[in-house]
Design an enzyme around this catalytic site. Structure first.
Site, mmCIF file in Angstrom:
data_model
loop_
_atom_site.group_PDB
_atom_site.id
_atom_site.type_symbol
_atom_site.label_atom_id
_atom_site.label_comp_id
_atom_site.label_asym_id
_atom_site.label_seq_id
_atom_site.Cartn_x
_atom_site.Cartn_y
_atom_site.Cartn_z
ATOM 1 N N PHE B 107 -0.733 -20.268 3.032
ATOM 2 C CA PHE B 107 0.657 -20.663 2.769
ATOM 3 C C PHE B 107 0.705 -21.443 1.472
ATOM 4 O O PHE B 107 0.091 -22.482 1.327
ATOM 5 C CB PHE B 107 1.165 -21.517 3.937
ATOM 6 C CG PHE B 107 2.666 -21.645 4.001
ATOM 7 C CD1 PHE B 107 3.415 -20.812 4.826
ATOM 8 C CD2 PHE B 107 3.330 -22.589 3.223
ATOM 9 C CE1 PHE B 107 4.806 -20.928 4.886
ATOM 10 C CE2 PHE B 107 4.720 -22.700 3.264
ATOM 11 C CZ PHE B 107 5.457 -21.867 4.103
ATOM 12 N N GLY B 108 1.412 -20.889 0.489
ATOM 13 C CA GLY B 108 1.574 -21.571 -0.793
ATOM 14 C C GLY B 108 2.964 -22.156 -0.897
ATOM 15 O O GLY B 108 3.289 -23.145 -0.252
ATOM 16 N N GLY B 109 3.837 -21.499 -1.674
ATOM 17 C CA GLY B 109 5.202 -21.978 -1.799
ATOM 18 C C GLY B 109 6.111 -21.517 -0.672
ATOM 19 O O GLY B 109 7.229 -21.989 -0.534
ATOM 20 N N GLY B 110 5.642 -20.590 0.129
ATOM 21 C CA GLY B 110 6.461 -20.095 1.235
ATOM 22 C C GLY B 110 7.658 -19.284 0.777
ATOM 23 O O GLY B 110 8.663 -19.188 1.474
ATOM 24 N N LEU B 242 -7.972 -10.398 2.518
ATOM 25 C CA LEU B 242 -9.408 -10.269 2.229
ATOM 26 C C LEU B 242 -10.067 -11.627 2.053
ATOM 27 O O LEU B 242 -11.280 -11.761 2.221
ATOM 28 C CB LEU B 242 -9.637 -9.447 0.951
ATOM 29 C CG LEU B 242 -9.093 -8.017 0.926
ATOM 30 C CD1 LEU B 242 -9.450 -7.338 -0.395
ATOM 31 C CD2 LEU B 242 -9.652 -7.213 2.101
ATOM 32 N N GLY B 243 -9.292 -12.616 1.688
ATOM 33 C CA GLY B 243 -9.819 -13.945 1.459
ATOM 34 C C GLY B 243 -8.671 -14.861 1.086
ATOM 35 O O GLY B 243 -7.568 -14.391 0.801
ATOM 36 N N VAL B 244 -8.952 -16.150 1.110
ATOM 37 C CA VAL B 244 -7.958 -17.121 0.672
ATOM 38 C C VAL B 244 -8.286 -17.484 -0.763
ATOM 39 O O VAL B 244 -9.379 -17.982 -1.052
ATOM 40 C CB VAL B 244 -7.988 -18.391 1.553
ATOM 41 C CG1 VAL B 244 -6.918 -19.375 1.085
ATOM 42 C CG2 VAL B 244 -7.797 -18.033 3.014
ATOM 43 N N TYR B 429 15.877 -3.551 -10.049
ATOM 44 C CA TYR B 429 16.038 -4.681 -9.136
ATOM 45 C C TYR B 429 17.476 -4.656 -8.628
ATOM 46 O O TYR B 429 18.416 -4.808 -9.413
ATOM 47 C CB TYR B 429 15.742 -5.979 -9.877
ATOM 48 C CG TYR B 429 15.615 -7.195 -8.996
ATOM 49 C CD1 TYR B 429 14.360 -7.650 -8.598
ATOM 50 C CD2 TYR B 429 16.737 -7.901 -8.570
ATOM 51 C CE1 TYR B 429 14.226 -8.777 -7.800
ATOM 52 C CE2 TYR B 429 16.615 -9.025 -7.764
ATOM 53 C CZ TYR B 429 15.359 -9.457 -7.394
ATOM 54 O OH TYR B 429 15.218 -10.570 -6.597
#
Lengths: 510, 510
Positions: B107-110, B242-244, B429
């Site tokens: 979880f970074g900026g969410g 695959l990894g954090v 977009y």
């Protein structure tokens, strides 16, 4: 020759290229049932098992491969050569090899210098060379999107010729250009001499089609995507271990109306690298940008000709250039950045040499590999190796590789150039010349290559290869670069695409 | 509001944002032994199991996620929030979760808008949110190589501030910039608003460090390499499966001394796309280059303000612009290509609007997502979706997505812009507005999103996502894009890096 023997010492009488009759080609081990299935896939006329056809696909063009053609015994010869006619036939060949447990070595131009096309059997009873020469078509051109779809067996000059009819160019000109194929460029992450202007081949590839033991595989529907990891970047560089590339979709550009090549002299290697870094970091690289160190510059002046060397030496002496480093810039098309680049060069004290050295370089740009045959005749050990790293570590990498090569060889000449520059770093390309050891020609180079490779790999100093790929020769150094997890991930991808392990056994360490 | 209700029809009374007390947060299922191991890894103060902490990491910021905060019941809430302090602690958290078979959602900026941080359990008894907010350091700067090493939890503005102290910039400004993290940018293959000048985030990433269940993983020793497939491109975009990602090494540049934003009006969507294509294919893109279709231009003129719209309408009418499409160009630094770009625009009949619309866009560049909350209050269904394709198929893709959305929704407004242009194609977009169906708000958007996604995926018309990533929402469309072999290869890579499947269950379809 005078210059060379003064530098590397006297040369011993050398083994000539051995005639084909000197090679004992082992009988084909291809089982009859497998052969029948391959004939079924491509037709009897396209399954070749004559000795000369098999010898012709036995290995690539490394110095060790050239030696193996002079000292019979070491060549790995495929059991047959299979020449499918289109992507569907490639899939049928792959399927037949899976069904009969036969190894498959995809074969394009055969120009690998790292053992990438060695016909290794791995754990298979037999191995074929899958020659892509009949996949020679330009499939389609999309001018609006600047895209072209090529079959994988199209060679460099043919790709240029086919595109020129549309007023387009690919702009990919590695030294192997004359023989190598677009499929091979993709499989090995090739970088061409004009990579500063056109990008690496992997940057040009927008789509790829493969025949894999797990079925056909197509990738690439958009110029950019966030649809999970970039699997196109996994297929590109897989060196025939995950699938056989049968088509590539590449970005193309209008043919430049003119090309201008010119030379400059910079003042010593440190100065030369700093000038190229300044060009790269200010967006001022020419399409072709390459700079030689002092030793390579000396050899270029001695051997390449095309401009008056004595007059040049006086010209440089008058300008107090004591350690000349030759810079070649090749501009394609209008090159709006050239004027600013020239201002930067002038401010940096570069001495302009005009067009002659640029044209001389362009004239000989593909001839280097061919000169090796003449040098081998004379008893010279001659090979190249390359790496890349970030700018802040470039000098250390340069020094350590030179120390390693000078330590492993007796009186070698070690020359170097930067031919691929980026904002964050550059490649280093070394050419090595030494008197060949007549008693142990293979071991002599193997020891030197190992010393250089260890110097590169140690503490992540640089990549084991910037554009020659991994093949067999660099496989021992891959783990240091991609880690235990990387090796496991690669092996797992291989297992998924090629569960029986028929594709290019032994390459990439797989 | 007048404009909106005239277009999309009357709005129904809307559900307000639900107070936290409205949510029944299920008790944590984290086993005591797992919790003890996590406390051992990061300290008791950094294993949070309060309801508000867990609710705060329950999902991201898609329209459906916003709805879930108004209609309690649908949120997947993690069983604990674990906040490691450095890369080694991240590895210990991952190891503890493997040992106790607990799922891990990085979880970074969410800010995921595709369900990328939904706290799904998969086949695990419990799941934690691994919050990277304490990995907030600029680890090192290499000015010579223009590289910076950041810990993964650094947010966009903090990265810019930390670099500004060195006179450097990253230049990565996606709309999520204010909250999202560098680790998240890498995990999702983010593209910033200035991608034309600075590249996509994946182009900036030169190295990456991950904590995986199979051990630490580092990639990236050189600016370019041919050492097998580009595994960095596999780690980037892996969305925590695959990894954090714990550290990223990114290319940085000197901060531009000035920025200039300016506006133009182009004559209809077809003309607009052709002009942007001409800019892209002639190397004349501004660092920020974006062009709106007629509907988006109308809304921009109606809502954004900052320049006089009535005067503008008269100005355009006098120049016979009947279908205005707003083009914004943002130039960073000296921008030597600007003069040539302006000549191209003039020749193409573009009407210059000066700096006001450019500055208005820059001023509001991050505010779009926040406006959704106000629109939700009013009863509006509002969401965005994006894709990309090659130039020759861009119009078809644009038309088909619009047809799909108009077919699935009642009287929607569908607006579109191109914000990322390449030599070979561009992104599209879309922003969609409709009167929210008060009886089935979730189903209403799910049907529209499905229709649009099918229109995109059909016959490889475009990528399912240009920069929003896959998460949960796009996973059903991944197989159409990367093929059966691609899905198998991805699953195999997952199996190698994360044999017990603890990492981000359910994302990327894994």
């Amino acid at each position: 020759m005078r210059w060379l023997t003064r530098r590397i010492g006297p040369l011993s009488p050398a083994a000539p290229a051995a005639p084909a009759s000197a090679f004992v080609v082992p009988p084909s081990r291809l089982p009859a049932a497998a052969r029948a299935a391959l004939v079924d896939a491509v037709g009897a006329g396209h399954v070749l098992d004559g000795e000369s056809e098999r010898l012709g696909r036995a290995g690539g063009m490394s110095y060790l491969d050239l030696l193996r053609r002079r000292y019979p015994g070491g060549l790995a010869v495929p059991d047959a050569v299979v020449v499918p006619g289109d992507p569907d036939e490639v899939q049928r060949v792959v399927d037949a090899c899976v069904a009969h447990d036969v190894g498959v070595v995809p074969f394009g131009g055969g120009t690998s210098v790292v053992g990438g096309v060695a016909a290794l059997r791995g754990d298979k009873a037999a191995v074929i060379a899958l020659d892509l020469e009949r996949l020679d078509r330009l499939v389609s051109v999309d001018r609006t999107s600047r895209l072209a779809v090529f079959q994988a067996g199209v060679r460099g000059p043919d790709a240029q010729r086919l595109l020129a009819a549309h007023g387009l160019t690919l702009g990919h000109v590695p030294q192997s250009f004359e023989r190598a194929t677009l499929g091979g460029f993709a499989a090995t992450r090739s970088a061409g001499q004009a990579s500063s202007g056109y990008g690496r081949f992997e940057d040009m590839v927008q789509g790829v089609r493969l025949a894999t033991p797990s079925g056909p595989w197509r990738l690439g529907v958009a110029p950019a995507s966030a649809a999970g990891p970039n699997l196109r970047a996994l297929a590109v560089g897989s060196e025939g271990t995950l699938g056989v590339i049968t088509e590539v979709t590449v970005r193309v550009r209008p043919s430049p109306e003119r090309e201008r090549y010119e030379g400059f002299v910079l003042r010593g290697w440190q100065h030369a690298t700093e000038v190229v870094r300044a060009l790269a970091q200010n967006g001022l690289l020419a399409d072709v940008t390459r700079v030689s160190d002092v030793d390579e510059t000396e050899v270029t002046l001695a051997l390449k000709g095309g401009f008056a060397t004595k007059a040049l030496r006086r010209y440089l002496a008058a300008r107090r250039v004591h350690e000349p480093c030759l810079l070649i810039l090749g501009w394609h098309g209008p090159a709006p950045q050239r004027a600013r680049a020239l201002r930067l060069l002038k401010a940096a004290g570069a001495v302009p040499l005009g067009r002659a050295p640029g044209e001389a370089w362009r004239h000989g740009r593909f001839s280097g590999p061919r000169q090796r045959d003449a040098l081998l005749d004379l008893g010279v050990c001659v090979e190249t190796l390359e790496t890349a790293t970030h700018w802040s570590r470039l000098r250390e990498l340069y020094d350590e590789v030179r120390v390693a090569l000078h330590g492993a060889l007796d009186r070698p000449v070690v020359m170097c150039h930067i031919s691929h520059a980026y904002e964050t770093g550059a490649s280093l390309y070394f050419t090595v010349l030494a008197a060949r050891d007549p008693h142990d020609p293979f071991g002599q180079w193997e020891r030197a290559k190992r010393a250089a490779s260890e110097a590169i790999s140690e503490r992540g100093r640089g990549t084991i290869t910037h554009h020659h790929a991994v093949g067999v020769d660099h496989a021992p150094y891959l783990r240091a670069e991609i880690g235990d997890v990387g090796v496991s991930v690669l092996a797992a991808a291989k297992q998924a695409a090629d569960p029986k392990g028929v594709l290019n056994p032994g390459k990439l360490g797989l």
